[in-house]
Design a protein around this motif. Sequence first.
Motif, short mmCIF file in Angstrom:
data_model
loop_
_atom_site.label_atom_id
_atom_site.label_comp_id
_atom_site.label_asym_id
_atom_site.label_seq_id
_atom_site.Cartn_x
_atom_site.Cartn_y
_atom_site.Cartn_z
N LEU A 86 3.61 16.91 -13.88
CA LEU A 86 2.17 17.76 -14.50
C LEU A 86 2.73 19.01 -14.32
O LEU A 86 3.33 19.48 -13.33
N PHE A 87 2.04 19.84 -14.74
CA PHE A 87 2.53 21.28 -14.69
C PHE A 87 1.48 21.86 -15.08
O PHE A 87 0.64 21.62 -16.14
N TRP A 88 1.19 23.70 -15.08
CA TRP A 88 -0.12 24.39 -15.55
C TRP A 88 1.13 25.43 -15.82
O TRP A 88 2.43 25.95 -15.18
N TYR A 89 0.98 26.07 -17.35
CA TYR A 89 1.87 27.08 -17.95
C TYR A 89 0.56 28.12 -17.92
O TYR A 89 -0.63 27.92 -18.15
N VAL A 90 0.99 29.95 -18.31
CA VAL A 90 -0.09 30.77 -18.28
C VAL A 90 0.69 31.74 -19.33
O VAL A 90 2.04 31.58 -19.37
N GLN A 91 -0.20 32.04 -20.24
CA GLN A 91 0.28 32.88 -21.04
C GLN A 91 -0.37 34.60 -21.50
O GLN A 91 -1.18 34.12 -22.03
N SER A 92 0.45 35.31 -21.02
CA SER A 92 -0.08 36.88 -21.55
C SER A 92 -0.23 36.67 -22.66
O SER A 92 0.92 36.67 -23.63
N PRO A 93 -1.40 37.33 -23.26
CA PRO A 93 -0.94 37.79 -24.62
C PRO A 93 0.59 38.29 -25.23
O PRO A 93 0.55 39.26 -24.91
N GLY A 94 0.36 38.16 -26.13
CA GLY A 94 2.06 38.10 -26.94
C GLY A 94 3.20 37.90 -26.74
O GLY A 94 4.24 38.55 -26.23
N GLN A 95 2.83 36.85 -25.14
CA GLN A 95 3.89 36.34 -24.77
C GLN A 95 4.81 35.03 -24.54
O GLN A 95 3.66 34.45 -25.18
N GLY A 96 5.80 34.69 -23.92
CA GLY A 96 6.08 33.40 -24.00
C GLY A 96 4.97 32.77 -23.10
O GLY A 96 3.96 33.63 -22.03
N LEU A 97 5.25 31.40 -22.06
CA LEU A 97 4.82 30.31 -21.55
C LEU A 97 5.43 30.95 -19.90
O LEU A 97 7.32 31.04 -19.80
N GLN A 98 4.97 31.01 -19.19
CA GLN A 98 5.33 31.43 -17.32
C GLN A 98 5.20 29.97 -16.96
O GLN A 98 3.62 30.02 -16.79
N LEU A 99 5.49 29.57 -16.09
CA LEU A 99 5.43 28.69 -15.36
C LEU A 99 4.54 28.51 -14.11
O LEU A 99 5.35 29.99 -12.62
N LEU A 100 3.38 28.35 -13.93
CA LEU A 100 2.50 28.46 -12.49
C LEU A 100 3.31 27.89 -11.41
O LEU A 100 3.02 28.49 -10.14
N LEU A 101 3.03 26.54 -11.94
CA LEU A 101 3.53 25.78 -10.43
C LEU A 101 3.53 23.67 -11.25
O LEU A 101 3.51 23.64 -12.74
N LYS A 102 4.17 23.26 -10.92
CA LYS A 102 5.05 21.44 -10.82
C LYS A 102 4.19 20.57 -10.37
O LYS A 102 4.20 21.07 -8.87
N TYR A 103 3.99 19.43 -10.70
CA TYR A 103 3.51 18.13 -9.14
C TYR A 103 4.58 17.09 -9.82
O TYR A 103 4.89 16.79 -11.31
N PHE A 104 5.54 17.02 -9.40
CA PHE A 104 6.64 15.58 -9.66
C PHE A 104 5.85 14.62 -8.71
O PHE A 104 5.96 13.35 -8.92
N SER A 105 6.21 14.93 -7.81
CA SER A 105 5.61 13.44 -6.02
C SER A 105 5.41 14.92 -4.68
O SER A 105 5.52 15.82 -4.81
N GLY A 106 4.64 13.68 -4.07
CA GLY A 106 4.93 14.01 -2.82
C GLY A 106 3.31 14.73 -2.19
O GLY A 106 2.33 14.24 -3.43
N ASP A 107 3.38 15.20 -1.74
CA ASP A 107 2.03 16.49 -1.30
C ASP A 107 1.31 16.45 -2.39
O ASP A 107 1.46 17.32 -3.23
N THR A 108 -0.17 16.48 -3.52
CA THR A 108 -1.39 16.55 -3.93
C THR A 108 -1.40 17.55 -4.25
O THR A 108 -1.95 17.99 -5.30
N LEU A 109 -1.40 18.53 -3.04
CA LEU A 109 -1.77 20.22 -3.20
C LEU A 109 -0.36 21.18 -3.80
O LEU A 109 0.80 20.55 -2.94
N VAL A 110 -0.63 21.68 -4.41
CA VAL A 110 1.30 21.93 -5.07
C VAL A 110 0.20 24.01 -4.91
O VAL A 110 -0.13 23.69 -5.96
N GLN A 111 1.47 24.42 -3.79
CA GLN A 111 1.44 25.62 -4.19
C GLN A 111 2.31 26.69 -5.79
O GLN A 111 3.62 26.26 -6.08
N GLY A 112 1.57 27.36 -6.38
CA GLY A 112 2.05 28.42 -7.29
C GLY A 112 2.51 29.26 -7.13
O GLY A 112 2.39 30.27 -6.24
N ILE A 113 2.81 30.67 -8.42
CA ILE A 113 3.12 31.91 -8.08
C ILE A 113 2.11 32.13 -8.17
O ILE A 113 1.15 31.84 -8.73
N LYS A 114 1.56 33.60 -7.92
CA LYS A 114 0.23 33.84 -8.32
C LYS A 114 -0.86 33.72 -7.56
O LYS A 114 -1.76 34.19 -8.11
N GLY A 115 -0.77 33.52 -6.80
CA GLY A 115 -1.66 32.92 -5.53
C GLY A 115 -2.17 31.89 -6.27
O GLY A 115 -4.22 31.51 -5.84
#
Lengths: 114, 116
Positions: free
Chosen positions: B33-62
Amino acid sequence: DVKVTQSSRYLVKRTGEKVFLECVQDMDHENMFWYRQDPGLGLRLIYFSYDVKMKEKGDIPEGYSVSREKKERFSLILESASTNQTSMYLCASSFQGLGSYEQYFGPGTRLTVT
Amino acid sequence: AQSVTQPDIHITVSEGASLELRCNYSYGATPYLFWYVQSPGQGLQLLLKYFSGDTLVQGIKGFEAEFKRSQSSFNLRKPSVHWSDAAEYFCAVVWYSGGGADGLTFGKGTHLIIQP
């Protein structure tokens, strides 16, 4: 940092023209992908490639083809552009192997077909 | 067919308020699972991802997200939003198939508006 570059940010073509969209990545990734992005539809996978000269159809391959002659370069080809192919096109790349599904995206090419 | 649902097309939040963006996926044995963010006119930036382990994952930008297998959900949260968080947010999933490459399946996106 991983860098995925796309040859053009904006492109305007006429109906019936052959269009090439180029994508280059600099991280030696095995996998490369082409998506199109439309408002309200999100991103949809057109084609992907897991090796040089290998390609697989995604969810919406009709009207498109791809070419991968070198590992770092993946081209999307519109053989005869149509107005319904006006869209934002995003290229992505990733490593191959278990747990390596994270994809890195280029800035996109906004294609207008008139 | 496998699918990803983001039920909120638009969300408006006041600056400083908390945020939760919802994401549900169709059942699959091993989703990544992934969350990406896209600012206007920009490509996609990865915020965070989950593959396994702890089900609460921390990402960038808080940002953080919690994987709940029983609910097939992967909701994105931030305790206090900033005006710069205004963007389009995409949830994406790939289901492990044993192969070397699979395209991501994206939700349709949630457009986040920040009110001053």
